[in-house]
Design a protein around this motif. Structure first.
Motif, PDB file in Angstrom:
ATOM      1  N   TYR A 106       1.048  -1.013  -0.049  1.00 17.02           N
ATOM      2  CA  TYR A 106       0.128  -0.011   0.067  1.00 17.02           C
ATOM      3  C   TYR A 106       0.901   1.195   0.007  1.00 17.02           C
ATOM      4  O   TYR A 106       2.163   0.906   0.094  1.00 17.02           O
ATOM      5  N   ASN A 107       0.405   2.301  -0.384  1.00 13.83           N
ATOM      6  CA  ASN A 107       1.104   3.513  -0.278  1.00 13.83           C
ATOM      7  C   ASN A 107       0.877   4.271   1.049  1.00 13.83           C
ATOM      8  O   ASN A 107      -0.191   4.709   1.439  1.00 13.83           O
ATOM      9  N   ASP A 108       2.148   4.377   1.581  1.00  8.60           N
ATOM     10  CA  ASP A 108       2.057   5.348   2.917  1.00  8.60           C
ATOM     11  C   ASP A 108       2.696   6.873   2.831  1.00  8.60           C
ATOM     12  O   ASP A 108       2.764   7.447   3.866  1.00  8.60           O
ATOM     13  N   LEU A 161      -9.836   1.202   1.284  1.00  3.92           N
ATOM     14  CA  LEU A 161      -9.039   0.612   0.108  1.00  3.92           C
ATOM     15  C   LEU A 161      -8.488   1.539  -0.828  1.00  3.92           C
ATOM     16  O   LEU A 161      -7.393   1.451  -1.316  1.00  3.92           O
ATOM     17  N   TYR A 187      -1.091  -7.287   1.977  1.00  2.00           N
ATOM     18  CA  TYR A 187      -0.320  -6.186   2.097  1.00  2.00           C
ATOM     19  C   TYR A 187       0.233  -6.109   3.503  1.00  2.00           C
ATOM     20  O   TYR A 187      -0.472  -6.835   4.335  1.00  2.00           O
ATOM     21  N   MET A 192      -5.822   4.105   0.832  1.00  4.33           N
ATOM     22  CA  MET A 192      -4.354   3.147   1.128  1.00  4.33           C
ATOM     23  C   MET A 192      -3.849   2.738  -0.457  1.00  4.33           C
ATOM     24  O   MET A 192      -2.645   2.147  -0.365  1.00  4.33           O
ATOM     25  N   ILE A 205      -4.909  -0.109  -1.911  1.00  7.71           N
ATOM     26  CA  ILE A 205      -4.880  -1.650  -1.699  1.00  7.71           C
ATOM     27  C   ILE A 205      -5.660  -2.305  -2.965  1.00  7.71           C
ATOM     28  O   ILE A 205      -6.638  -1.892  -3.367  1.00  7.71           O
ATOM     29  N   GLU A 206      -5.035  -3.048  -3.498  1.00  3.56           N
ATOM     30  CA  GLU A 206      -5.474  -3.697  -4.798  1.00  3.56           C
ATOM     31  C   GLU A 206      -6.643  -4.691  -4.597  1.00  3.56           C
ATOM     32  O   GLU A 206      -6.138  -5.673  -3.713  1.00  3.56           O
TER      33      GLU A 206
END
Lengths: 855, 109
Positions: free
Chosen positions: A528-530, A592, A656, A595, A597-598
């Motif tokens: 995920y992207n933080d 989702l 993730y 973040m 998240i796929e």
């Protein structure tokens, strides 16, 4: 002449009165004077004078040398030190490098010792320490044992009253409350405890006291906390919406920094009892606090444990859970991390850091001592003639041995003094590395002083034994003939260099690996992207208000998305008889997207679909695997939390890292049913946010929660914070390997230098006979190369083995191939090559005439 | 600068006048110069003290029959001893130089 001699009895008097060491001179003078005076003024005068002077020789007692100084052994030692310090001064350039190297080693050893001894001393200072225990629990669930570092309230009530051998007991628990500070509010940590605690542990009250500690509103505070207060008789704390005013009945001295318990405010446990529903005080396995007991001196721990379990079994059905209680020694709490602390106890020791600090300290000291050995052996060669002469004069082997050992003691003592200065200089930095607070005063405590003396003694032996043995066992003829070559082929010296080289390789390989692993963890794709995500902590029981805050935050122009969640919790799901441990998260449909998240199958939650609250869960791939689902979408899962009732899987997300890259991925269930209170609010900001934007968020927060201070972290910083231990290890290993390579270089410098000096004449002859620089280079480098190669191999193999084990702690780890050890070999190799070449250049370009001339 | 006692001063000067000498010789020269008797241990004490200060050094000499076969201890002034006394003497002679006509006011005190 009738009687020409002085009176016998007066002579006898002199011999009794005059100090031994002056007797010969004084008695002789008196005799001589007697004759002179008899000649000049007659016998009577001479005799009177002699008698009088015999008595007043007592005045010489003032100049008597202390007995110790007359001891021959003492004089010998004194002589050794004088010779030693003269030699140090004569070779001051080389000696100072050598002593500096030793000082670095001692510094590292001293710092490690400081750290380790401080860690080991935790909680041992209480005078009852060996009678104090903590109650811990264990239970079994479907064959999986679980241990708990804590106890329940009822345990702390029932055991002390029903189990013989327990003399005192106290519950301990900590909590947070809001404390008004002027117009602001701040969170304040406090502890609950019982009266007995003040007698079990070493509490010193500087004013007042706990009294009977029964009234819920009478509290005690620590000295440092009292100093931060403006008025010291009462304290206001806010619990939820309830404001409580406590009166302070005593101020105690802060417990020392090596105490696991660091209370600032202690509130009687009766306050906690009155503030919770009754079931919390009677449930046997509601583990949410610590209970400490003090046993009587005679009582056996096993007996008490047995009796405690009997008491519990009489009141509580333990057959299914196999629940048991145990005792953990109070002083073990800090070091034994298997049970966990919490509930009012400060963080435990970090075993990994302990190990790293220990090894770095030990290895650096060893390297430095080996170094000194090699260096000193080479340096002492110029003294073979002195040694030979001492032997000719009758010095036994042992005396020479002692001489050089005392010289290495002299160097070690000098290095020790330098090390103290170095320790004081790097102490603040070291404190940051190991995440402790050390002050220079701590260096004065007896534990450290003794340890430091111990380190000096060890380094004296380690560094002095080899040169002393070599020099004392030389043949007299060799020394007098100025035969310079020493100790055969000095295999032992090379062996030491080889050991050093392997230790260096070990440390450098370790450093490179830790470095790479940490980089790997930090840059690891979390799934995920933080970036640019702010995590706000929420303490609000009302979903409504959280929703409103979420709406308002979304209105801010620089905010991209907002999502709230409960944080991860754990539970078991039993699916077709198989028990799956899952993490679960209450969140919202935005999660989702925010973040990144796929979704690999199915759909996201939808706020417009009414049934999603009750029926829908989203799981991750690991869950699908663990539950062995062929076709997960639409499958019903027995996950009946709150409103959820046999929910179906509506989506599957790609795995993730939920918590950190250090932990393995667990099966995960996400839902939007309001079972768990929201804990976190994630706010994704547009790129390029400024402090002003943050201020706007804070202002908005204040409108919602005027009494709560805002508490936020950047998500990426939070993730990096998980890596604190690794970052510390990296710092330590960097410092360690840098030192190791410097020290090993010094060692090499010493032994190669000795070799070169010994063979200057031989080389000169070779040159006269037409040897080329290259021939000479090869002559030396062949031998050096072999030993270095051995060192490289011996360092790399254990390093790889050791590091493989270390890396196994991480679910996500780098592959430890040959690259890292080879790189460290390359680094060391280049440095060593430079040193060898530098020293060899002296012989290669030497003018043979210079060294052949003097014979 | 360590202070120098008056007996120290005299003995040091005696030592500076010759190569080396032992206790009895010093006593003899003292009595010859000052015309007063002196006890030997007093000289020994002063010698030991000055040896500690580094103004004199000593070594054993040869034994003689009248000493009952005991060795002498021979003393010698060191350069440090010389400079210590030189300074004191210079100060004294400077002061002395200022005293040309002693001012005695007889009978009017």
């Amino acid at each position: 002449m009738v009687r020409s001699d002085p009176p016998k009895w007066a002579d006898w008097l002199v011999e009794r009165i005059c100090p031994e060491e002056y007797l010969e001179e004084v008695q002789g003078d008196l005799h001589e004077a007697f004759h002179w005076r008899k000649e000049a003024r007659g016998q009577g005068y001479a005799r009177r004078k002699f008698f009088w002077e015999a008595i007043i020789t007592i005045r010489l007692i003032r100049f008597k040398t202390p007995d110790i100084m007359k001891n021959w052994y003492f004089r010998l030692l004194k002589n050794y030190f004088i010779t030693g310090s003269r030699f140090l001064w004569k070779t001051r350039a080389l000696s100072s490098i050598n002593i500096f190297g030793l000082a670095i080693g001692i510094t590292f050893a001293a710092l490690s010792y400081l750290f380790l001894s401080n860690q080991l001393s935790f909680d041992r200072f209480h005078k009852n320490a060996d009678q104090l225990y903590r109650i811990t629990g264990s239970m079994e669930w479907n064959g999986n044992p679980e241990t708990m570092g804590g106890a329940s309230y009822i345990m702390g009530e029932a055991f002390p009253s029903q189990v013989p051998g327990i003399t005192r007991a106290s519950h301990i628990k900590n909590d947070l409350a809001l404390r008004p500070e002027g117009d602001d509010y701040d969170y304040q940590v406090f502890h609950y405890a019982d009266r007995d605690l003040f007698d079990m542990l070493d509490f010193t009250f500087i004013s007042g006291g706990p009294g009977d500690f029964e009234r819920p509103d009478q509290i005690v505070v620590s000295e440092s906390f009292a100093e931060s207060l403006t008025q010291t008789d009462d304290l206001t704390l806010i619990f939820g919406d309830q404001e409580e005013i406590f009166s302070i009945s005593g101020i105690f001295k802060d417990l020392p920094s090596n105490s696991t318990l660091q209370p600032q405010i202690i509130i009687p446990f009766s306050f906690w009892v009155s503030s919770v529903p009754e079931r919390r005080t009677v449930t046997w396995f509601d583990i949410n606090m610590n209970v400490f007991i003090q046993k009587s001196k005679e009582a056996e721990v096993e007996e008490i444990e047995k009796a405690m379990n009997e008491v519990m079994a009489a009141n509580f059905d333990v057959s299914e859970t196999k629940a048991r209680v145990h005792l953990q020694a109070f002083s073990d709490m800090h070091m034994d991390t298997s049970l966990g602390l919490g509930n009012g106890l400060r963080r435990a020791a970090d075993q990994e850091i302990l190990r790293v600090v220990f090894w770095i300290g030990l290895l650096c000291l060893l390297i430095a001592c080996f170094n000194y050995s090699n260096f000193a052996t080479g340096n002492f060669l110029s003294r073979s003639r002195e040694v030979a002469l001492r032997k000719v004069m009758g010095a036994p082997k042992g005396a020479i041995f002692q001489q050089f050992l005392s010289e290495s003691f002299l160097s070690t003592a000098l290095a020790g003094m330098l090390a103290i200065v170095l320790v004081i200089i790097v102490l603040p930095l070291f404190s940051i590395f190991v995440n402790e607070v050390y002050s220079p005063e701590q260096l004065l405590n007896s534990r450290f002083v003794l340890g430091f003396i111990g380190i000096l003694a060890i380094s004296t032996l380690l560094s002095g034994l080899y040169p002393s043995t070599i020099l004392s066992s030389r043949k007299v003829e060799d020394g007098l003939k100025s035969q310079i070559k020493v100790g055969g082929k000095s295999i032992f010296g090379w062996f030491l260099v080889m050991l050093q080289v392997s230790l260096t390789i070990f440390l450098i390989t370790g450093m490179l690996t830790v470095d790479r692993q940490l980089k790997h963890l930090v840059n690891f794709d979390l799934g995920y992207n933080d970036d640019n995500i702010l995590q706000l902590s929420i303490r609000d029981t009302s979903d409504r208000r959280v929703d409103r805050l979420q709406e308002q935050l979304k209105q801010l122009p620089f905010v991209a998305q907002v999502s709230a969640n409960s944080g991860y919790n754990g539970t078991d799901v039993v699916e077709e008889g198989r028990r799956i441990e899952v993490a679960h998260l209450r969140t919202d449909p935005e999660f989702l997207n925010l973040m990144g998240i796929e979704l690999v199958a199915g759909r996201n939650f939808d706020a417009n679909i009414q049934t999603d609250g009750r029926d829908a869960i989203i799981v991750n791939e690991t869950f699908v695997k663990a539950a062995q689902l062929e076709n997960p979408i639409g499958t019903q899962v027995p996950f009946d939390y709150g409103d959820l009732d046999g929910p179906r899987i509506i989506g599957v997300v790609k795995d993730y890292r939920m918590e950190s890259p250090k932990t393995a991925i667990e099966p995960l269930v996400m839902y939007i049913s309001p079972e768990y209170q929201y804990q976190n609010m994630l706010v994704q900001l547009q790129a390029g946010v400024s402090n002003q934007n943050l201020q706007q968020i804070e202002d908005l927060w204040r409108e919602f929660y005027p009494r709560q201070p805002i508490n936020y972290t950047w998500l990426d910083e939070l993730n990096e914070g998980e890596m604190q231990t690794e970052a510390q290890i990296r710092q330590l290993s960097r410092a360690g390997s840098l030192t190791a390579i410097i020290l090993a270089s010094l060692g090499l410098f010493g032994i190669v230098g000795t070799h070169v000096r010994q063979r200057l004449k031989e080389i000169s002859i070779r040159k006269v006979n037409g040897a080329s620089p290259w021939d000479i280079y090869r002559l030396f480098s062949g031998k050096f190369g072999t030993w270095l190669f051995l060192g490289f191999v011996l360092g790399a193999i254990p390093a790889v083995y050791f590091l493989k084990n270390w890396l196994d702690n991480y679910p996500e780890r780098i592959q430890l191939g040959l690259g890292t050890p080879l790189l460290s070999v390359l680094i060391c190799g280049l440095v060593f090559l430079a040193i060898i070449s530098l020293l060899l250049s002296r012989v290669i370009f030497v003018n043979p005439a210079v060294y052949l001339k003097d014979e | 600068m360590e202070s120098i006692g008056s007996l120290e001063e005299i003995i040091l000067m005696i030592l500076l006048r010759q190569e080396e000498c032992h206790g009895v010789e010093i006593a003899q020269q003292y009595e010859a110069a000052i015309k007063k008797t002196i006890s030997l241990p007093a000289i020994h004490v002063v010698l030991k003290r000055m040896e500690k200060k580094g103004w004199v050094e000593s070594k054993f000499g040869e034994p003689t029959a009248e000493r009952g076969g005991r060795r002498k201890r021979l003393y010698r002034a060191t350069p440090a001893g010389y400079y210590a006394i030189k300074e004191v003497q210079e100060v004294k002679s400077k002061l002395w130089a200022g005293i040309i006509h002693p001012k005695f006011n007889h009978g009017t005190i």
